[in-house]
Design a protein around this motif. Structure first.
Motif, PDB file in Angstrom:
ATOM      1  N   LEU A  45       0.828  -1.204   0.000  1.00 26.92           N
ATOM      2  CA  LEU A  45       0.000   0.000   0.000  1.00 26.92           C
ATOM      3  C   LEU A  45       0.865   1.257   0.000  1.00 26.92           C
ATOM      4  O   LEU A  45       0.546   2.239  -0.692  1.00 26.92           O
ATOM      5  CB  LEU A  45      -0.941  -0.010   1.205  1.00 26.92           C
ATOM      6  N   LYS A  46       1.966   1.226   0.743  1.00 27.20           N
ATOM      7  CA  LYS A  46       2.873   2.375   0.755  1.00 27.20           C
ATOM      8  C   LYS A  46       3.463   2.607  -0.630  1.00 27.20           C
ATOM      9  O   LYS A  46       3.573   3.741  -1.091  1.00 27.20           O
ATOM     10  CB  LYS A  46       3.984   2.153   1.778  1.00 27.20           C
ATOM     11  N   VAL A  47       3.852   1.508  -1.285  1.00 25.00           N
ATOM     12  CA  VAL A  47       4.408   1.613  -2.637  1.00 25.00           C
ATOM     13  C   VAL A  47       3.371   2.194  -3.599  1.00 25.00           C
ATOM     14  O   VAL A  47       3.670   3.089  -4.403  1.00 25.00           O
ATOM     15  CB  VAL A  47       4.877   0.232  -3.138  1.00 25.00           C
ATOM     16  N   LEU A  48       2.140   1.702  -3.507  1.00 30.49           N
ATOM     17  CA  LEU A  48       1.080   2.175  -4.392  1.00 30.49           C
ATOM     18  C   LEU A  48       0.795   3.654  -4.178  1.00 30.49           C
ATOM     19  O   LEU A  48       0.634   4.415  -5.146  1.00 30.49           O
ATOM     20  CB  LEU A  48      -0.192   1.350  -4.174  1.00 30.49           C
ATOM     21  N   ASN A  49       0.715   4.063  -2.927  1.00 32.86           N
ATOM     22  CA  ASN A  49       0.426   5.474  -2.638  1.00 32.86           C
ATOM     23  C   ASN A  49       1.564   6.382  -3.083  1.00 32.86           C
ATOM     24  O   ASN A  49       1.345   7.555  -3.396  1.00 32.86           O
ATOM     25  CB  ASN A  49       0.155   5.658  -1.148  1.00 32.86           C
ATOM     26  N   LYS A  50       2.779   5.846  -3.138  1.00 27.12           N
ATOM     27  CA  LYS A  50       3.913   6.630  -3.610  1.00 27.12           C
ATOM     28  C   LYS A  50       3.957   6.691  -5.134  1.00 27.12           C
ATOM     29  O   LYS A  50       4.152   7.758  -5.726  1.00 27.12           O
ATOM     30  CB  LYS A  50       5.213   6.028  -3.080  1.00 27.12           C
ATOM     31  N   LEU A 109      -8.535   2.600   5.915  1.00 28.27           N
ATOM     32  CA  LEU A 109      -7.567   3.332   5.122  1.00 28.27           C
ATOM     33  C   LEU A 109      -8.146   3.630   3.749  1.00 28.27           C
ATOM     34  O   LEU A 109      -9.282   3.264   3.447  1.00 28.27           O
ATOM     35  CB  LEU A 109      -6.281   2.510   4.987  1.00 28.27           C
ATOM     36  N   SER A 110      -7.353   4.250   2.905  1.00 27.10           N
ATOM     37  CA  SER A 110      -7.792   4.513   1.533  1.00 27.10           C
ATOM     38  C   SER A 110      -6.566   4.764   0.664  1.00 27.10           C
ATOM     39  O   SER A 110      -5.471   5.024   1.165  1.00 27.10           O
ATOM     40  CB  SER A 110      -8.727   5.724   1.479  1.00 27.10           C
ATOM     41  N   LEU A 111      -6.756   4.666  -0.645  1.00 23.80           N
ATOM     42  CA  LEU A 111      -5.697   5.035  -1.574  1.00 23.80           C
ATOM     43  C   LEU A 111      -5.553   6.550  -1.585  1.00 23.80           C
ATOM     44  O   LEU A 111      -6.551   7.276  -1.489  1.00 23.80           O
ATOM     45  CB  LEU A 111      -6.024   4.531  -2.982  1.00 23.80           C
ATOM     46  N   SER A 112      -4.336   7.021  -1.733  1.00 21.51           N
ATOM     47  CA  SER A 112      -4.107   8.473  -1.740  1.00 21.51           C
ATOM     48  C   SER A 112      -4.157   9.043  -3.151  1.00 21.51           C
ATOM     49  O   SER A 112      -3.709  10.161  -3.385  1.00 21.51           O
ATOM     50  CB  SER A 112      -2.743   8.780  -1.111  1.00 21.51           C
ATOM     51  N   PHE A 113      -4.692   8.272  -4.086  1.00 23.90           N
ATOM     52  CA  PHE A 113      -4.764   8.702  -5.485  1.00 23.90           C
ATOM     53  C   PHE A 113      -6.042   8.135  -6.091  1.00 23.90           C
ATOM     54  O   PHE A 113      -6.675   7.242  -5.514  1.00 23.90           O
ATOM     55  CB  PHE A 113      -3.532   8.210  -6.266  1.00 23.90           C
ATOM     56  N   ASN A 114      -6.404   8.646  -7.235  1.00 28.02           N
ATOM     57  CA  ASN A 114      -7.602   8.181  -7.930  1.00 28.02           C
ATOM     58  C   ASN A 114      -7.236   7.053  -8.889  1.00 28.02           C
ATOM     59  O   ASN A 114      -6.437   7.245  -9.810  1.00 28.02           O
ATOM     60  CB  ASN A 114      -8.258   9.325  -8.700  1.00 28.02           C
ATOM     61  N   LEU A 115      -7.809   5.889  -8.663  1.00 25.42           N
ATOM     62  CA  LEU A 115      -7.567   4.726  -9.506  1.00 25.42           C
ATOM     63  C   LEU A 115      -8.584   4.729 -10.641  1.00 25.42           C
ATOM     64  O   LEU A 115      -9.785   4.896 -10.408  1.00 25.42           O
ATOM     65  CB  LEU A 115      -7.696   3.455  -8.670  1.00 25.42           C
ATOM     66  N   ALA A 116      -8.124   4.534 -11.877  1.00 24.46           N
ATOM     67  CA  ALA A 116      -9.032   4.576 -13.026  1.00 24.46           C
ATOM     68  C   ALA A 116      -9.813   3.279 -13.189  1.00 24.46           C
ATOM     69  O   ALA A 116     -10.971   3.289 -13.596  1.00 24.46           O
ATOM     70  CB  ALA A 116      -8.246   4.870 -14.297  1.00 24.46           C
ATOM     71  N   ALA A 117      -9.167   2.132 -12.884  1.00 22.62           N
ATOM     72  CA  ALA A 117      -9.833   0.846 -13.112  1.00 22.62           C
ATOM     73  C   ALA A 117      -9.071  -0.271 -12.403  1.00 22.62           C
ATOM     74  O   ALA A 117      -7.883  -0.145 -12.105  1.00 22.62           O
ATOM     75  CB  ALA A 117      -9.908   0.537 -14.609  1.00 22.62           C
ATOM     76  N   VAL A 118      -9.788  -1.352 -12.155  1.00 20.62           N
ATOM     77  CA  VAL A 118      -9.194  -2.606 -11.700  1.00 20.62           C
ATOM     78  C   VAL A 118      -9.525  -3.648 -12.765  1.00 20.62           C
ATOM     79  O   VAL A 118     -10.695  -3.835 -13.104  1.00 20.62           O
ATOM     80  CB  VAL A 118      -9.747  -3.059 -10.334  1.00 20.62           C
ATOM     81  N   ILE A 119      -8.504  -4.312 -13.308  1.00 22.54           N
ATOM     82  CA  ILE A 119      -8.706  -5.370 -14.296  1.00 22.54           C
ATOM     83  C   ILE A 119      -8.314  -6.689 -13.652  1.00 22.54           C
ATOM     84  O   ILE A 119      -7.160  -6.882 -13.269  1.00 22.54           O
ATOM     85  CB  ILE A 119      -7.880  -5.127 -15.570  1.00 22.54           C
ATOM     86  N   THR A 120      -9.272  -7.582 -13.499  1.00 25.09           N
ATOM     87  CA  THR A 120      -9.018  -8.870 -12.866  1.00 25.09           C
ATOM     88  C   THR A 120      -8.870  -9.951 -13.927  1.00 25.09           C
ATOM     89  O   THR A 120      -9.477  -9.886 -14.995  1.00 25.09           O
ATOM     90  CB  THR A 120     -10.148  -9.244 -11.900  1.00 25.09           C
TER      91      THR A 120
END
Length: 444
Positions: A191-196, A221-232
């Motif tokens: 999560l830290k890596v993603l938020n960075k 918690l939450s992401l500190s950025f706006n995610l456009a999509a999740v592709i599974t």
């Protein structure tokens, strides 16, 4: 467009695919147009490509010389061709190769979710068509070449494989988060890596993305950025998981279905319908007797790859199950719709410390054994209790003890040093009552 995205798109990705002679844009341009053709036009194009492929295979591929008719007069005549099984790829690979190959041939070794990996060959033109279909599918989720991806995926064990994976990740501008071990500490670090790094989208295994979502949700918690999509991909996406992901990540979820041997088979559009890449392949649904079932009826998925002339895959049995939906999607695309896909799913195994490991963690060990000349024809790993595991192996007597020793050391060193492992040499791996072959499972 950001400077970083432009750099990866124009200075990294494009030059690499040009060097590999896999220039995707002529194919991508066609796919962006053909997705809106009506069904009759799509089927007419499929028939033309099928007739050319069958004629080529009969003339140039030894395996097909006595399996195909002299000519093909309709799409329905494809049903007269015998099925191609995964064992055919493993046992008759040399006979499936084009006697007069064209272009630059690439080898692709698939993940082996059906019990043993297979290797197929494609030339650069087929690879370009496969890539173009993938990028078209991503575009339905609002993703473009150069967008930063967070990839929840496996990481090779061997040094050469890790280096290759890092190079591919660089070229495609993605962050790889290991799906092989994701304890709470790992997820917190991810999560830290993603938020960075702030990726544009997530891509990968449902199970691992779910671990991240649960960690975020449970800890408020939450992401500190706006995610456009999740592709599974690669695992079954339940409706409850879709709803959960969309709530936690505050973005739309898009499902993908495909396989390493063929590539993208179907992508989900913005209206939630899974469209088949019909320009590149023909998808049939068959019953347990091998007969094609009507649209709307569930059965096994069979795919004919219309792009691969180096190693034709004609009526290839996926060992997955699904339904062809005959309705039209409100998105306006004429591409057929695939729904209710199920069949391939790995369980998550847990060591004595409570750390969770994705099933492909063990698949990589099997592949390492093969690289060391310890052939495994089939396998099944079942965790029967915390601290207890049963491994069934389809191997020759000559290799059983050596493979057993190799796997036991690998598992104790990388998974759990206190685990009790029972090895069985078996003639074949049994299927579930549903027909699914589960090679990695947890039964407690």
């Amino acid at each position: 467009m950001s400077i970083k995205k432009a750099f990866f798109k124009y200075c990294v990705y494009y030059p690499i695919i040009l060097l590999r002679r896999e220039w995707i844009y002529p194919y991508l341009k066609k796919l962006r147009l053909s997705q809106y053709y009506n069904r009759a036009s799509i089927e007419a194009d499929q028939f033309k490509r099928l007739a050319d492929l069958l004629a080529h295979a009969k003339k140039n591929v030894p395996f097909y010389k006595n399996r195909l008719q002299s000519e093909c007069n309709s799409l329905t005549e494809l049903q007269d061709v015998p099925f191609l099984e995964k064992d055919d790829l493993r046992n008759n690979a040399a006979y499936l190769l084009n006697a007069e190959p064209k272009g630059y041939i690439r080898a692709k070794t698939t993940g082996g979710s059906t019990g043993a990996a297979v290797t197929i060959y494609k030339n650069n033109y087929a690879m370009a068509e496969e890539l173009a279909a993938t990028w078209r599918g991503y575009s339905w989720a609002g993703i473009e070449i150069g967008d930063l991806q967070a990839r929840f995926w496996g990481v090779p064990f061997d040094k050469k494989g890790r280096i290759r994976a890092r190079l591919i990740d660089f070229v495609t501008n993605r962050i790889r988060l290991s799906a092989f071990s994701f304890s709470e500490n790992d997820v917190a670090r991810y999560l830290k890596v993603l938020n960075k790094k702030k990726p544009k989208y997530f891509y990968g295994y449902v199970s691992m993305i779910k671990q991240l979502a649960e960690y975020i949700d449970n800890n408020n918690l939450s992401l500190s950025f706006n995610l456009a999509a999740v592709i599974t991909t690669s695992e079954v996406l339940s409706e409850s998981d879709r709803v959960f992901f969309e709530r936690v990540f505050n973005c739309k979820v898009f499902n993908e279905y495909g396989c390493g041997e063929i590539g993208t088979i179907a992508h989900e559009c913005e209206h939630g319908r899974m469209h088949i890449t019909a320009e590149n392949m023909i998808v049939e649904i068959v019953d347990h007797n091998g007969h094609v079932v009507p649209d709307g009826v569930s059965g096994e998925i069979v795919v004919t790859d219309l792009t691969n002339y180096s190693m034709p895959l004609i009526r290839y049995k996926m060992r997955d199950f699904g339904v062809i939906d005959p309705s039209m999607c409100i998105c306006g695309r004429g591409l057929p719709i695939l729904k209710e896909v199920h069949g391939r799913e790995y369980d998550i195994l847990i060591n004595s410390k409570g750390e969770k490991f994705h099933g492909e963690f063990f698949l990589y060990m099997i592949e390492d054994a093969k690289k060391l000349d310890m052939p495994v024809k089939g396998y099944q790993v079942e965790q029967v209790a915390l601290g207890q595991m049963v491994i069934n192996l389809v191997v020759d007597d000559l290799f059983f003890s050596k493979i057993k020793f190799f796997l036991e050391n690998k598992i104790k060193n990388n998974f759990d040093d206190s685990i009790e492992i029972v090895f069985n040499k078996v003639p074949h791996i049994n299927r579930e009552a549903s027909g699914k072959l589960r090679v990695i499972k947890r039964s407690f």
